[in-house]
Design a protein around this motif. Structure first.
Motif, PDB file in Angstrom:
ATOM      1  N   SER A  21      17.281  28.707  37.764  1.00 58.79           N
ATOM      2  CA  SER A  21      18.242  29.756  37.502  1.00 58.79           C
ATOM      3  C   SER A  21      19.637  29.149  37.410  1.00 58.79           C
ATOM      4  O   SER A  21      19.904  28.077  37.916  1.00 58.79           O
ATOM      5  N   GLY A  25      20.844  33.396  43.645  1.00 59.36           N
ATOM      6  CA  GLY A  25      20.562  34.823  43.667  1.00 59.36           C
ATOM      7  C   GLY A  25      20.192  35.401  42.314  1.00 59.36           C
ATOM      8  O   GLY A  25      19.961  36.587  42.202  1.00 59.36           O
ATOM      9  N   ALA A  26      20.141  34.584  41.266  1.00 60.45           N
ATOM     10  CA  ALA A  26      19.823  35.098  39.935  1.00 60.45           C
ATOM     11  C   ALA A  26      18.376  35.585  39.869  1.00 60.45           C
ATOM     12  O   ALA A  26      18.079  36.546  39.187  1.00 60.45           O
ATOM     13  N   LYS A  27      17.472  34.915  40.573  1.00 64.37           N
ATOM     14  CA  LYS A  27      16.080  35.339  40.604  1.00 64.37           C
ATOM     15  C   LYS A  27      15.825  36.268  41.779  1.00 64.37           C
ATOM     16  O   LYS A  27      14.703  36.680  42.002  1.00 64.37           O
ATOM     17  N   GLU A  28      16.850  36.559  42.549  1.00 60.83           N
ATOM     18  CA  GLU A  28      16.767  37.473  43.675  1.00 60.83           C
ATOM     19  C   GLU A  28      15.878  36.965  44.795  1.00 60.83           C
ATOM     20  O   GLU A  28      15.341  37.755  45.556  1.00 60.83           O
ATOM     21  N   TYR A  29      15.692  35.668  44.912  1.00 55.24           N
ATOM     22  CA  TYR A  29      14.941  35.108  46.024  1.00 55.24           C
ATOM     23  C   TYR A  29      15.896  34.430  46.989  1.00 55.24           C
ATOM     24  O   TYR A  29      16.833  33.753  46.576  1.00 55.24           O
ATOM     25  N   VAL A  30      15.625  34.613  48.273  1.00 52.54           N
ATOM     26  CA  VAL A  30      16.356  33.909  49.315  1.00 52.54           C
ATOM     27  C   VAL A  30      15.379  32.892  49.896  1.00 52.54           C
ATOM     28  O   VAL A  30      14.313  33.249  50.368  1.00 52.54           O
ATOM     29  N   LYS A  50      23.377  36.420  47.629  1.00 49.19           N
ATOM     30  CA  LYS A  50      24.308  36.760  46.560  1.00 49.19           C
ATOM     31  C   LYS A  50      25.720  36.301  46.922  1.00 49.19           C
ATOM     32  O   LYS A  50      26.096  36.249  48.088  1.00 49.19           O
ATOM     33  N   VAL A 103      18.636  41.665  52.385  1.00 49.03           N
ATOM     34  CA  VAL A 103      17.603  41.458  51.373  1.00 49.03           C
ATOM     35  C   VAL A 103      16.346  42.210  51.784  1.00 49.03           C
ATOM     36  O   VAL A 103      16.193  42.609  52.943  1.00 49.03           O
ATOM     37  N   LYS A 104      15.431  42.386  50.819  1.00 53.29           N
ATOM     38  CA  LYS A 104      14.137  42.993  51.115  1.00 53.29           C
ATOM     39  C   LYS A 104      13.147  41.907  51.491  1.00 53.29           C
ATOM     40  O   LYS A 104      13.318  40.742  51.150  1.00 53.29           O
ATOM     41  N   GLN A 107      11.801  39.589  48.802  1.00 54.39           N
ATOM     42  CA  GLN A 107      12.743  38.656  48.186  1.00 54.39           C
ATOM     43  C   GLN A 107      12.900  37.376  48.997  1.00 54.39           C
ATOM     44  O   GLN A 107      13.645  36.499  48.594  1.00 54.39           O
TER      45      GLN A 107
END
Length: 113
Positions: A21, A25-30, A50, A103-104, A107
């Protein structure tokens, strides 16, 4: 001369998902990783939050919650920031981030042995 379209397999890169990415945070994974230091010492890193979040405030709450030391370091490869904590805090950090609503659970990716 004949040209062949053959892809040569490369070595496995555990950070490939974070690198592909353009920004953290572009792929929304931490990504929560553990790095072994010397002896029994280890380091937990949190990457991919993010940019809108205040890393210093999150770090302050993590340090207070888990009674450990930590720092925020710049990430040269992705241009973002990474939170580093002393000790193996992977499960604690993932539970904290979900409970705080940052975050969820889907993610979060936990890496390590």
């Amino acid at each position: 001369m004949v040209e062949l379209d053959i892809q040569i397999p490369s070595a496995f890169d555990p950070f490939f998902e974070a690198k592909d990415s353009g920004a953290p945070g572009a792929k929304e994974y931490v990504h929560i990783r553990i790095q072994q230091r010397n002896g029994k010492k280890s380091l937990t890193t949190v990457q991919g939050l993010k940019k809108t979040f205040s890393y210093e405030k999150i770090l302050k709450d993590l340090k207070k919650e888990f009674c450990c030391n930590g720092t925020v370091v710049p990430d040269e490869e992705l241009g973002g920031k990474v939170i580093q904590l002393q000790g193996d805090q992977r499960k604690n950090v993932s539970n904290f981030l979900v409970k705080a609503g940052i975050v969820k659970k889907e993610q979060i990716k936990i890496h390590g042995f």
